[in-house]
Motif scaffolding. Sequence first.
Motif, mmCIF file in Angstrom:
data_model
loop_
_atom_site.group_PDB
_atom_site.id
_atom_site.type_symbol
_atom_site.label_atom_id
_atom_site.label_comp_id
_atom_site.label_asym_id
_atom_site.label_seq_id
_atom_site.Cartn_x
_atom_site.Cartn_y
_atom_site.Cartn_z
ATOM 1 N N CYS A 27 0.839 -1.197 0.000
ATOM 2 C CA CYS A 27 0.000 0.000 0.000
ATOM 3 C C CYS A 27 0.876 1.250 0.000
ATOM 4 O O CYS A 27 2.059 1.202 0.338
ATOM 5 C CB CYS A 27 -0.939 0.008 1.210
ATOM 6 S SG CYS A 27 -0.137 0.303 2.793
ATOM 7 N N SER A 28 0.297 2.370 -0.379
ATOM 8 C CA SER A 28 1.019 3.641 -0.356
ATOM 9 C C SER A 28 0.879 4.275 1.027
ATOM 10 O O SER A 28 -0.029 3.959 1.791
ATOM 11 C CB SER A 28 0.488 4.582 -1.443
ATOM 12 O OG SER A 28 -0.899 4.798 -1.272
ATOM 13 N N TYR A 75 9.546 -0.840 4.653
ATOM 14 C CA TYR A 75 9.326 0.534 4.225
ATOM 15 C C TYR A 75 10.230 0.854 3.031
ATOM 16 O O TYR A 75 11.447 0.740 3.108
ATOM 17 C CB TYR A 75 9.609 1.503 5.370
ATOM 18 C CG TYR A 75 8.642 1.343 6.528
ATOM 19 C CD1 TYR A 75 7.454 2.053 6.540
ATOM 20 C CD2 TYR A 75 8.925 0.489 7.577
ATOM 21 C CE1 TYR A 75 6.557 1.912 7.596
ATOM 22 C CE2 TYR A 75 8.036 0.339 8.638
ATOM 23 C CZ TYR A 75 6.863 1.053 8.639
ATOM 24 O OH TYR A 75 5.974 0.900 9.681
ATOM 25 N N GLY A 76 9.614 1.225 1.935
ATOM 26 C CA GLY A 76 10.339 1.628 0.737
ATOM 27 C C GLY A 76 9.550 2.705 0.039
ATOM 28 O O GLY A 76 8.955 3.576 0.684
ATOM 29 N N GLU A 77 9.535 2.671 -1.290
ATOM 30 C CA GLU A 77 8.707 3.625 -2.022
ATOM 31 C C GLU A 77 7.236 3.440 -1.651
ATOM 32 O O GLU A 77 6.460 4.383 -1.612
ATOM 33 C CB GLU A 77 8.895 3.450 -3.529
ATOM 34 C CG GLU A 77 10.275 3.878 -4.020
ATOM 35 C CD GLU A 77 10.371 3.810 -5.524
ATOM 36 O OE1 GLU A 77 9.335 3.558 -6.182
ATOM 37 O OE2 GLU A 77 11.480 4.013 -6.045
#
Length: 213
Positions: free
Chosen positions: A143-144, A167-169
């Motif tokens: 998810c964003s 946690y990344g883009e």
Amino acid sequence: MEKQPLITIATATTAELIEKKSRFIGQAFPVNNEQEAQHQLAAIRTKHRAARHNVYAWVIGADNEFMRSSDDGEPAGTGGRPVLEAIKKSGLQNIMIVVTRYFGGILLGSGGLTRAYGKAAQLAIDEAAVIKKLPAQKYAITCSYPYLSKTEIVLNQPGIEIIDKIYGEQIGIIAAISDQLITKATTNLTNLSNGTTRIDELGEQVFIEEPYS
């Protein structure tokens, strides 16, 4: 077919009973299959090699698919059967009970043996913490960031267990979701993110443990 929850015990327990100088040691174990049960039985036989008998019974599977008992040299029906009956009466699955007997020199008779073995098994059950194990699958949820808090609300409920976060883009969440909740969880995650959240099954079956009352 949807798999049913298992009602079992959280950890191994032990309880003792003395009847006419004979020592009965009731030992209950959570087991997932008959191979685990055989392994526990072998360990008990090694630990109590000086005992006269190691009577046992087990019930495995949500529908009690695998049931087995043994009198281990006691008169037929006086050991394994009362231990098995104690398990069946409890309604528990994936449980094995071994009752070890150290003979005290006084014969108990068939009725006395039946009562003693059944009571020792029941005492071991009474010592146990009972839990519910929900069949589940592992999922990768992507998810964003704007939808993270809402995603966590959906996932922070009984029947779902968050295992890891990356946690990344975007945010990757590994979660175990019970078979009973996956349809509802998928719908909620899709709706709250306007269809942008991905839910991919990882193909690994697990169980989620919950207290049972």
